[in-house]
Design a protein around this motif. Structure first.
Motif, PDB file in Angstrom:
ATOM      1  N   UNK A  60       1.064  -1.155  -0.036  1.00  0.00           N
ATOM      2  CA  UNK A  60      -0.171   0.048  -0.013  1.00  0.00           C
ATOM      3  C   UNK A  60       0.631   1.287  -0.106  1.00  0.00           C
ATOM      4  N   UNK A  61       0.415   2.327  -0.716  1.00  0.00           N
ATOM      5  CA  UNK A  61       1.121   3.474  -0.775  1.00  0.00           C
ATOM      6  C   UNK A  61       0.657   4.525  -0.107  1.00  0.00           C
ATOM      7  N   UNK A  62       1.713   5.731   0.285  1.00  0.00           N
ATOM      8  CA  UNK A  62       1.334   6.661   1.049  1.00  0.00           C
ATOM      9  C   UNK A  62       2.257   7.985   0.401  1.00  0.00           C
ATOM     10  N   UNK A  63       1.581   9.036   0.372  1.00  0.00           N
ATOM     11  CA  UNK A  63       2.178  10.215   0.092  1.00  0.00           C
ATOM     12  C   UNK A  63       1.782  11.280   1.069  1.00  0.00           C
ATOM     13  N   UNK A  64       2.558  12.247   1.647  1.00  0.00           N
ATOM     14  CA  UNK A  64       2.414  13.163   2.512  1.00  0.00           C
ATOM     15  C   UNK A  64       3.405  14.422   2.635  1.00  0.00           C
ATOM     16  N   UNK A  65       2.972  15.574   3.025  1.00  0.00           N
ATOM     17  CA  UNK A  65       3.839  16.770   2.713  1.00  0.00           C
ATOM     18  C   UNK A  65       4.518  16.766   4.424  1.00  0.00           C
ATOM     19  N   UNK A  66       5.670  17.232   4.729  1.00  0.00           N
ATOM     20  CA  UNK A  66       6.324  17.244   6.016  1.00  0.00           C
ATOM     21  C   UNK A  66       7.464  18.853   5.811  1.00  0.00           C
TER      22      UNK A  66
END
Length: 257
Positions: free
Chosen positions: A82-88
């Motif tokens: 499963x894939x995830x993408x997020x800003x930090x």
């Protein structure tokens, strides 16, 4: 000490520095608030002890004072694929040789999927955000429930990486493929982990040729909900799943998320 002339090009304005006549040893005489330094100084100081103050206040103070902050738009993959993408926005370069970057991921209210995925599969991509797709990137900060793909919500394009499992963002003009070098747990007073400082070695850098010789405007974080480039500032609220879930369901249908 001479300064370059003012000019405006491609939406960017270069102006004279605030005090172009300053010379060595000269004290501060004015501020951007329209007061003299002495007038501001008379208003005094507020001293905050982070360990004694409300953590929410300290957070707001820090994100308003430590600006602008570059944004790491991080793509990861879990062990199950499963894939995830997020800003930090607690992100920066550590070293150019070897090429190393760092990202701090808070554990509030729980360990982030990004952290868990990097711990499990060791690879990740960091994609620098630019103005044309800031809305898409901001949508990935939504507090979506497990199983909902931020990639789908954003409408961004996956581009296969060379050395790591997670895809990079095709729309990004500057992307890095990274492998974990070290993860440092930042402890709270009670011994639990407040955040994970992820230090990664950059294996590949992908730069769109069109921006190598032209002025581009990467997006950074300011205080509150404000984003900015070097030539502009704008505010975009962080999306909340409770408010957006009906619109998302109508757009995609629950089966496609």
């Amino acid at each position: 000490m001479s300064t370059p002339p003012s000019f405006e090009t491609a939406g960017f304005k270069l102006s004279q520095p605030p005090d172009p006549s300053w010379t060595y040893g000269q004290s501060v005489t004015s501020t951007k608030l329209g007061k003299t330094w002495e007038e501001e100084e008379k208003e005094g100081w507020k001293t905050v002890v982070p360990t004694e103050a409300d953590p929410r206040y300290v957070y707001g103070l820090c994100i308003s004072g430590i600006v602008p902050r570059p944004i790491a738009f991080v793509s990861t993959v879990a062990e199950d694929g499963s894939e995830n993408i997020a800003p930090f926005s607690w992100f920066n370069q550590v070293s150019p040789n070897p090429c190393v970057i760092s990202i701090s991921c808070s554990n509030t209210p729980r360990e982030k999927d990004t952290t868990a995925n990097i711990k499990a599969t060791k690879g990740f991509t960091v994609n620098i955000i630019s103005e044309p797709w800031i809305a898409q990137a901001n949508s990935c900060s939504i507090d979506a429930p497990p199983g909902v793909s931020e990639w789908t919500l954003s409408g961004l394009t996956k581009e296969p990486s060379v050395s790591v499992r997670p895809a990079r963002v095709k729309e990004s003009a500057f992307s890095m493929e990274c492998e974990v070098l070290q993860i440092v747990e930042i402890p709270k007073a009670d011994g639990t982990t407040a955040a994970n400082l992820i230090i990664g070695t950059v294996k590949y850098i992908h730069v769109r040729k069109a921006v190598l010789n032209e002025k581009g405007f990467p997006v950074s974080r300011m205080g509150d909900i404000m984003y900015a480039t070097v030539n502009n500032g704008f505010r975009i609220p962080r999306p909340a799943w409770a408010e957006a879930k009906e619109e998302i369901a109508q757009t995609f249908g629950s089966a496609s998320l």
